[in-house]
Design a protein around this motif. Structure first.
Motif, PDB file in Angstrom:
ATOM      1  N   MET A   1      42.632 -20.082 -11.163  1.00 32.50           N
ATOM      2  CA  MET A   1      43.846 -20.294 -10.416  1.00 32.50           C
ATOM      3  C   MET A   1      44.647 -18.986 -10.347  1.00 32.50           C
ATOM      4  O   MET A   1      44.779 -18.268 -11.323  1.00 32.50           O
ATOM      5  CB  MET A   1      44.665 -21.400 -11.068  1.00 32.50           C
ATOM      6  CG  MET A   1      46.036 -21.570 -10.442  1.00 32.50           C
ATOM      7  SD  MET A   1      46.899 -22.955 -11.136  1.00 32.50           S
ATOM      8  CE  MET A   1      47.328 -23.761  -9.643  1.00 32.50           C
ATOM      9  N   ILE A   2      45.182 -18.685  -9.196  1.00 29.49           N
ATOM     10  CA  ILE A   2      45.971 -17.476  -8.994  1.00 29.49           C
ATOM     11  C   ILE A   2      47.392 -17.721  -9.468  1.00 29.49           C
ATOM     12  O   ILE A   2      47.992 -18.741  -9.148  1.00 29.49           O
ATOM     13  CB  ILE A   2      45.961 -17.062  -7.513  1.00 29.49           C
ATOM     14  CG1 ILE A   2      44.532 -16.735  -7.094  1.00 29.49           C
ATOM     15  CG2 ILE A   2      46.900 -15.901  -7.265  1.00 29.49           C
ATOM     16  CD1 ILE A   2      44.373 -16.456  -5.642  1.00 29.49           C
ATOM     17  N   GLN A   3      47.912 -16.776 -10.237  1.00 27.52           N
ATOM     18  CA  GLN A   3      49.273 -16.902 -10.734  1.00 27.52           C
ATOM     19  C   GLN A   3      50.145 -15.812 -10.143  1.00 27.52           C
ATOM     20  O   GLN A   3      49.694 -14.700  -9.900  1.00 27.52           O
ATOM     21  CB  GLN A   3      49.295 -16.800 -12.250  1.00 27.52           C
ATOM     22  CG  GLN A   3      48.535 -17.913 -12.928  1.00 27.52           C
ATOM     23  CD  GLN A   3      48.553 -17.756 -14.425  1.00 27.52           C
ATOM     24  OE1 GLN A   3      48.950 -16.732 -14.949  1.00 27.52           O
ATOM     25  NE2 GLN A   3      48.114 -18.781 -15.129  1.00 27.52           N
ATOM     26  N   GLU A   4      51.404 -16.149  -9.929  1.00 32.00           N
ATOM     27  CA  GLU A   4      52.363 -15.169  -9.428  1.00 32.00           C
ATOM     28  C   GLU A   4      52.667 -14.180 -10.543  1.00 32.00           C
ATOM     29  O   GLU A   4      52.811 -14.553 -11.706  1.00 32.00           O
ATOM     30  CB  GLU A   4      53.635 -15.888  -8.991  1.00 32.00           C
ATOM     31  CG  GLU A   4      54.578 -14.985  -8.258  1.00 32.00           C
ATOM     32  CD  GLU A   4      55.717 -15.749  -7.620  1.00 32.00           C
ATOM     33  OE1 GLU A   4      56.800 -15.178  -7.537  1.00 32.00           O
ATOM     34  OE2 GLU A   4      55.525 -16.910  -7.231  1.00 32.00           O
ATOM     35  N   ILE A   5      52.773 -12.903 -10.205  1.00 32.19           N
ATOM     36  CA  ILE A   5      53.080 -11.871 -11.189  1.00 32.19           C
ATOM     37  C   ILE A   5      54.583 -11.872 -11.443  1.00 32.19           C
ATOM     38  O   ILE A   5      55.368 -11.771 -10.502  1.00 32.19           O
ATOM     39  CB  ILE A   5      52.629 -10.491 -10.683  1.00 32.19           C
ATOM     40  CG1 ILE A   5      51.117 -10.480 -10.461  1.00 32.19           C
ATOM     41  CG2 ILE A   5      53.035  -9.391 -11.664  1.00 32.19           C
ATOM     42  CD1 ILE A   5      50.600  -9.237  -9.797  1.00 32.19           C
ATOM     43  N   PRO A   6      55.014 -11.962 -12.700  1.00 30.28           N
ATOM     44  CA  PRO A   6      56.450 -11.962 -12.997  1.00 30.28           C
ATOM     45  C   PRO A   6      57.095 -10.624 -12.630  1.00 30.28           C
ATOM     46  O   PRO A   6      56.525  -9.565 -12.865  1.00 30.28           O
ATOM     47  CB  PRO A   6      56.527 -12.197 -14.498  1.00 30.28           C
ATOM     48  CG  PRO A   6      55.145 -12.514 -14.951  1.00 30.28           C
ATOM     49  CD  PRO A   6      54.205 -12.119 -13.881  1.00 30.28           C
ATOM     50  N   ILE A   7      58.282 -10.689 -12.065  1.00 29.28           N
ATOM     51  CA  ILE A   7      58.971  -9.475 -11.608  1.00 29.28           C
ATOM     52  C   ILE A   7      59.270  -8.518 -12.755  1.00 29.28           C
ATOM     53  O   ILE A   7      59.190  -7.310 -12.588  1.00 29.28           O
ATOM     54  CB  ILE A   7      60.246  -9.840 -10.809  1.00 29.28           C
ATOM     55  CG1 ILE A   7      60.788  -8.620 -10.083  1.00 29.28           C
ATOM     56  CG2 ILE A   7      61.304 -10.419 -11.709  1.00 29.28           C
ATOM     57  CD1 ILE A   7      59.952  -8.174  -8.929  1.00 29.28           C
ATOM     58  N   MET A  22      56.007  -5.528  -3.777  1.00 30.66           N
ATOM     59  CA  MET A  22      56.617  -6.851  -3.719  1.00 30.66           C
ATOM     60  C   MET A  22      56.276  -7.538  -2.402  1.00 30.66           C
ATOM     61  O   MET A  22      56.054  -8.746  -2.370  1.00 30.66           O
ATOM     62  CB  MET A  22      58.118  -6.757  -3.926  1.00 30.66           C
ATOM     63  CG  MET A  22      58.480  -6.477  -5.366  1.00 30.66           C
ATOM     64  SD  MET A  22      60.249  -6.554  -5.571  1.00 30.66           S
ATOM     65  CE  MET A  22      60.529  -5.078  -6.499  1.00 30.66           C
ATOM     66  N   LEU A  23      56.202  -6.789  -1.325  1.00 28.73           N
ATOM     67  CA  LEU A  23      55.786  -7.364  -0.046  1.00 28.73           C
ATOM     68  C   LEU A  23      54.343  -7.836  -0.145  1.00 28.73           C
ATOM     69  O   LEU A  23      54.007  -8.943   0.287  1.00 28.73           O
ATOM     70  CB  LEU A  23      55.939  -6.351   1.087  1.00 28.73           C
ATOM     71  CG  LEU A  23      55.363  -6.793   2.436  1.00 28.73           C
ATOM     72  CD1 LEU A  23      56.098  -8.030   2.943  1.00 28.73           C
ATOM     73  CD2 LEU A  23      55.421  -5.672   3.436  1.00 28.73           C
ATOM     74  N   THR A  24      53.498  -7.023  -0.735  1.00 32.10           N
ATOM     75  CA  THR A  24      52.097  -7.395  -0.896  1.00 32.10           C
ATOM     76  C   THR A  24      51.975  -8.665  -1.733  1.00 32.10           C
ATOM     77  O   THR A  24      51.216  -9.570  -1.393  1.00 32.10           O
ATOM     78  CB  THR A  24      51.305  -6.248  -1.555  1.00 32.10           C
ATOM     79  OG1 THR A  24      51.436  -5.088  -0.759  1.00 32.10           O
ATOM     80  CG2 THR A  24      49.851  -6.598  -1.713  1.00 32.10           C
ATOM     81  N   GLN A  25      52.735  -8.733  -2.823  1.00 33.98           N
ATOM     82  CA  GLN A  25      52.689  -9.923  -3.679  1.00 33.98           C
ATOM     83  C   GLN A  25      53.181 -11.148  -2.918  1.00 33.98           C
ATOM     84  O   GLN A  25      52.590 -12.228  -3.010  1.00 33.98           O
ATOM     85  CB  GLN A  25      53.533  -9.708  -4.939  1.00 33.98           C
ATOM     86  CG  GLN A  25      53.464 -10.857  -5.906  1.00 33.98           C
ATOM     87  CD  GLN A  25      52.070 -11.055  -6.477  1.00 33.98           C
ATOM     88  OE1 GLN A  25      51.408 -10.096  -6.845  1.00 33.98           O
ATOM     89  NE2 GLN A  25      51.616 -12.289  -6.549  1.00 33.98           N
ATOM     90  N   LYS A  26      54.229 -10.986  -2.139  1.00 34.39           N
ATOM     91  CA  LYS A  26      54.754 -12.109  -1.359  1.00 34.39           C
ATOM     92  C   LYS A  26      53.706 -12.593  -0.349  1.00 34.39           C
ATOM     93  O   LYS A  26      53.466 -13.799  -0.213  1.00 34.39           O
ATOM     94  CB  LYS A  26      56.036 -11.708  -0.633  1.00 34.39           C
ATOM     95  CG  LYS A  26      56.625 -12.828   0.173  1.00 34.39           C
ATOM     96  CD  LYS A  26      57.903 -12.409   0.872  1.00 34.39           C
ATOM     97  CE  LYS A  26      58.407 -13.580   1.694  1.00 34.39           C
ATOM     98  NZ  LYS A  26      59.528 -13.253   2.511  1.00 34.39           N
ATOM     99  N   ASN A  29      50.925 -14.371  -2.160  1.00 33.51           N
ATOM    100  CA  ASN A  29      51.334 -15.712  -2.573  1.00 33.51           C
ATOM    101  C   ASN A  29      51.290 -16.685  -1.398  1.00 33.51           C
ATOM    102  O   ASN A  29      50.965 -17.857  -1.574  1.00 33.51           O
ATOM    103  CB  ASN A  29      52.728 -15.688  -3.186  1.00 33.51           C
ATOM    104  CG  ASN A  29      52.751 -15.003  -4.528  1.00 33.51           C
ATOM    105  OD1 ASN A  29      51.728 -14.859  -5.189  1.00 33.51           O
ATOM    106  ND2 ASN A  29      53.921 -14.551  -4.932  1.00 33.51           N
ATOM    107  N   GLU A  30      51.601 -16.204  -0.209  1.00 31.15           N
ATOM    108  CA  GLU A  30      51.590 -17.061   0.982  1.00 31.15           C
ATOM    109  C   GLU A  30      50.182 -17.536   1.342  1.00 31.15           C
ATOM    110  O   GLU A  30      50.016 -18.604   1.907  1.00 31.15           O
ATOM    111  CB  GLU A  30      52.195 -16.328   2.179  1.00 31.15           C
ATOM    112  CG  GLU A  30      53.679 -16.075   2.059  1.00 31.15           C
ATOM    113  CD  GLU A  30      54.498 -17.352   2.117  1.00 31.15           C
ATOM    114  OE1 GLU A  30      54.146 -18.254   2.909  1.00 31.15           O
ATOM    115  OE2 GLU A  30      55.467 -17.447   1.358  1.00 31.15           O
ATOM    116  N   VAL A  31      49.171 -16.737   1.031  1.00 27.87           N
ATOM    117  CA  VAL A  31      47.797 -17.091   1.412  1.00 27.87           C
ATOM    118  C   VAL A  31      46.931 -17.448   0.203  1.00 27.87           C
ATOM    119  O   VAL A  31      45.713 -17.517   0.324  1.00 27.87           O
ATOM    120  CB  VAL A  31      47.128 -15.952   2.223  1.00 27.87           C
ATOM    121  CG1 VAL A  31      47.880 -15.685   3.500  1.00 27.87           C
ATOM    122  CG2 VAL A  31      46.977 -14.701   1.389  1.00 27.87           C
TER     123      VAL A  31
END
Length: 79
Positions: A1-7, A22-26, A29-31
Motif C-alpha cells: 500500500m502506498i503511504q503519503e510522505i509526512p511533511i 510537494m507538487l509531485t507528491q500531491k 497521491n491523486e493517482v
C-alpha cells in the motif's frame, strides 16, 4: 500500500526544492489507486515473481523491440 510522505520528514532535507517535490507528491497521491492497479496487474506480478509464462514474456520482448526500433527512427529524424 502506498503511504503519503509526512511533511515534517520532507522538510528535513534543506537542499531540495520542496515546491516541486510537494507538487509531485500531491500528483502522486491523486493517482495512487491507478498506480496500485498497475503494480498489481498479473503481467507485472508474474514478471516480478518469475511466474510469467515464457510465451507472454517473448511476446512482450518482441513488441518492445519493434517499438524501440521505430522510436529510434523517429529520434534520428530529430537529430
Amino acid at each position: 500500500m502506498i503511504q503519503e510522505i509526512p511533511i515534517h520528514y520532507l522538510l528535513s532535507f534543506p537542499h531540495i526544492d520542496w515546491r516541486n517535490l510537494m507538487l509531485t507528491q500531491k500528483l502522486f497521491n491523486e493517482v495512487s489507486t491507478i498506480w496500485e492497479a498497475y503494480l498489481s496487474h498479473p503481467f507485472i506480478t508474474g514478471l516480478a515473481d518469475g511466474t510469467l509464462p515464457k510465451e507472454k514474456f517473448k511476446y512482450y520482448m518482441v513488441q518492445d523491440y519493434l517499438y524501440l526500433y521505430e522510436y529510434a527512427k523517429v529520434f534520428a529524424l530529430g537529430a
